[in-house]
Design a protein around this motif. Structure first.
Motif, mmCIF file in Angstrom:
data_model
loop_
_atom_site.group_PDB
_atom_site.id
_atom_site.type_symbol
_atom_site.label_atom_id
_atom_site.label_comp_id
_atom_site.label_asym_id
_atom_site.label_seq_id
_atom_site.Cartn_x
_atom_site.Cartn_y
_atom_site.Cartn_z
ATOM 1 N N TYR A 150 -2.209 -9.589 -13.715
ATOM 2 C CA TYR A 150 -1.688 -9.162 -12.450
ATOM 3 C C TYR A 150 -0.005 -9.301 -12.395
ATOM 4 C CZ TYR A 150 -6.501 -10.828 -11.275
ATOM 5 O OH TYR A 150 -7.749 -11.051 -11.133
ATOM 6 N N SER A 151 0.714 -9.326 -13.736
ATOM 7 C CA SER A 151 1.941 -9.893 -13.811
ATOM 8 C C SER A 151 2.882 -8.790 -13.202
ATOM 9 C CB SER A 151 2.231 -10.052 -15.248
ATOM 10 O OG SER A 151 2.118 -8.949 -16.065
ATOM 11 N N GLN A 152 2.290 -7.464 -13.136
ATOM 12 C CA GLN A 152 3.298 -6.289 -12.771
ATOM 13 C C GLN A 152 3.176 -6.008 -11.343
ATOM 14 O OE1 GLN A 152 5.493 -5.426 -15.420
ATOM 15 N NE2 GLN A 152 4.314 -7.104 -16.352
ATOM 16 N N ALA A 153 2.235 -6.661 -10.634
ATOM 17 C CA ALA A 153 1.940 -6.327 -9.263
ATOM 18 C C ALA A 153 3.290 -6.460 -8.316
ATOM 19 C CB ALA A 153 0.877 -7.284 -8.615
ATOM 20 N N TYR A 154 4.165 -7.408 -8.503
ATOM 21 C CA TYR A 154 5.302 -7.371 -7.657
ATOM 22 C C TYR A 154 6.233 -5.992 -7.721
ATOM 23 C CZ TYR A 154 4.125 -12.371 -7.071
ATOM 24 O OH TYR A 154 3.241 -13.477 -6.712
ATOM 25 N N LEU A 155 6.484 -5.711 -9.006
ATOM 26 C CA LEU A 155 7.287 -4.562 -9.253
ATOM 27 C C LEU A 155 6.470 -3.421 -8.833
ATOM 28 C CD1 LEU A 155 8.562 -5.511 -12.966
ATOM 29 C CD2 LEU A 155 9.806 -5.475 -10.538
ATOM 30 N N ILE A 156 5.275 -3.320 -8.982
ATOM 31 C CA ILE A 156 4.451 -2.163 -8.377
ATOM 32 C C ILE A 156 4.539 -1.969 -6.815
ATOM 33 C CG2 ILE A 156 2.051 -1.417 -8.051
ATOM 34 C CD1 ILE A 156 1.331 -2.263 -10.780
ATOM 35 N N TYR A 157 4.660 -3.033 -6.391
ATOM 36 C CA TYR A 157 4.770 -3.280 -4.867
ATOM 37 C C TYR A 157 6.006 -2.727 -4.553
ATOM 38 C CZ TYR A 157 5.190 -5.153 -0.035
ATOM 39 O OH TYR A 157 5.705 -5.471 1.270
ATOM 40 N N LYS A 158 7.208 -3.238 -5.018
ATOM 41 C CA LYS A 158 8.434 -2.681 -4.765
ATOM 42 C C LYS A 158 8.781 -1.199 -4.799
ATOM 43 C CE LYS A 158 12.937 -2.222 -6.981
ATOM 44 N NZ LYS A 158 13.325 -1.580 -5.885
ATOM 45 N N ASP A 159 8.313 -0.749 -6.010
ATOM 46 C CA ASP A 159 8.270 0.750 -6.076
ATOM 47 C C ASP A 159 7.367 1.462 -5.075
ATOM 48 O OD1 ASP A 159 9.895 1.026 -8.411
ATOM 49 O OD2 ASP A 159 8.228 1.433 -9.823
ATOM 50 N N ARG A 160 6.453 0.865 -4.633
ATOM 51 C CA ARG A 160 5.513 1.724 -3.645
ATOM 52 C C ARG A 160 6.188 1.612 -2.110
ATOM 53 N NH1 ARG A 160 -0.985 0.894 -3.897
ATOM 54 N NH2 ARG A 160 -1.218 2.206 -5.859
ATOM 55 N N LYS A 161 7.019 0.230 -2.056
ATOM 56 C CA LYS A 161 7.804 0.463 -0.432
ATOM 57 C C LYS A 161 8.810 1.439 -0.681
ATOM 58 C CE LYS A 161 7.291 -1.862 2.176
ATOM 59 N NZ LYS A 161 6.947 -1.563 3.736
ATOM 60 N N VAL A 162 9.332 1.438 -1.835
ATOM 61 C CA VAL A 162 10.697 2.250 -1.905
ATOM 62 C C VAL A 162 10.028 3.940 -1.568
ATOM 63 C CG1 VAL A 162 12.284 3.586 -3.204
ATOM 64 C CG2 VAL A 162 12.003 1.105 -3.307
ATOM 65 N N LEU A 163 9.047 4.072 -1.828
ATOM 66 C CA LEU A 163 8.355 5.385 -1.677
ATOM 67 C C LEU A 163 7.846 5.774 -0.282
ATOM 68 C CD1 LEU A 163 6.583 6.027 -5.365
ATOM 69 C CD2 LEU A 163 8.795 7.110 -4.499
ATOM 70 N N SER A 164 7.067 4.674 0.062
ATOM 71 C CA SER A 164 6.356 4.860 1.373
ATOM 72 C C SER A 164 7.096 4.449 2.662
ATOM 73 C CB SER A 164 5.462 3.531 1.513
ATOM 74 O OG SER A 164 5.761 2.343 1.584
ATOM 75 N N GLY A 165 8.483 4.050 2.471
ATOM 76 C CA GLY A 165 9.034 3.978 3.683
ATOM 77 C C GLY A 165 8.925 2.891 4.571
ATOM 78 N N ASP A 166 8.507 3.180 5.764
ATOM 79 C CA ASP A 166 7.771 2.164 6.807
ATOM 80 C C ASP A 166 6.404 2.072 6.661
ATOM 81 O OD1 ASP A 166 10.473 1.677 7.706
ATOM 82 O OD2 ASP A 166 10.208 3.412 9.147
ATOM 83 N N ASP A 167 5.591 2.850 6.069
ATOM 84 C CA ASP A 167 4.406 2.684 5.738
ATOM 85 C C ASP A 167 3.746 1.451 5.065
ATOM 86 O OD1 ASP A 167 4.120 5.065 7.009
ATOM 87 O OD2 ASP A 167 3.931 6.346 5.295
ATOM 88 N N LYS A 168 2.729 1.010 5.365
ATOM 89 C CA LYS A 168 2.281 -0.298 4.811
ATOM 90 C C LYS A 168 1.681 0.053 3.239
ATOM 91 C CE LYS A 168 0.513 -2.446 9.192
ATOM 92 N NZ LYS A 168 -0.605 -3.210 9.679
#
Length: 242
Positions: A150-168
């Protein structure tokens, strides 16, 4: 797609990033350290205060355990420091991708508490803690292995937030993606973390001064590990997180 970098190459990438910019990196990483120290000082102060008032509690028939205040203060400051460290890892990842970027120590360290990142990070923290504990209840070793999964989940979340904008962005999906991304790489990450133990011992022997250099070095290396994984691994989304 390139090739997976070995431990020495990841550390060299981190050192190259920090070359000439150690001051910024140290200031960035000092925030959680200072917060931990302040939290401990407050906790010890509360303990001392109530110890002075023990007589009062005895007179009114109440029992007070001063260690509970210390434990609460330590736990709270520890969690906040962990969140700040996640924010710092976000900064290092951006820094690796954009070596000339400007570092703003306080703003960058506290970015995790913004509307953009906080809720998702909190959910990942809660879920990974629950999942790891459940595996640990079976046997200790599976719990440790899952913590690497599970160690990379936070950085994956960061990348996804950058790509998704305001989407959940689903915290569960990020945990799942981390688990898949780490297939075949958990041992590498374990050895990478293990390689800093010697430096950690030296930092302790230097009364903590060594951590001023070790923390930036380690955090930059871990960010480089994730960056290398994303550049070389193919993985899809799934809800099979646990």
């Amino acid at each position: 797609m390139g090739k997976y970098k070995n431990r020495a190459e990841l550390k060299n990438e981190a050192k190259e990033l920090l070359r000439g910019r150690w001051k910024e990196a140290i200031l960035l990483n000092m925030i959680p350290v200072l917060l931990t120290i302040i939290g401990m000082a407050i906790a010890l102060g509360v303990v001392a205060l109530f110890q002075l008032r023990t007589g009062f509690f005895s007179e009114i028939g109440m029992k007070y355990d001063p260690s509970s205040a210390e434990n609460t203060g330590s736990t709270s400051s520890g969690i906040i420091s962990a969140f700040l460290t996640i924010g710092i890892s976000f900064t290092f990842l951006d820094w690796l991708r954009e070596p000339e970027m400007r570092i703003r120590p306080i703003k960058d360290a506290f970015q995790i508490f913004t509307k953009k990142y906080f809720l998702g990070t909190l959910l990942i923290y809660i879920l990974t803690t629950i999942f790891t504990l459940l595996w640990t209840f079976l046997f200790v070793i599976p719990g440790i292995i899952k913590s690497f999964s599970y160690s990379q989940a936070y950085l994956i979340y960061k990348d996804r937030k950058v790509l998704s904008g305001d989407d959940k962005v689903s915290a569960l999906d990020c945990i799942t993606e981390s688990r898949k991304m780490m297939d075949g790489h958990k041992w590498e990450f374990f050895v990478l973390e293990l390689s800093f133990i010697g430096w950690g011992i030296l930092s302790v022997l230097s009364f903590g001064i060594g951590f001023l250099w070790l923390n930036p070095y380690a955090n930059a290396t871990y960010a480089a590990f994730y960056k290398n994984l994303t550049e070389n691994s193919g993985h899809d989304d799934s809800m099979e997180a646990f």
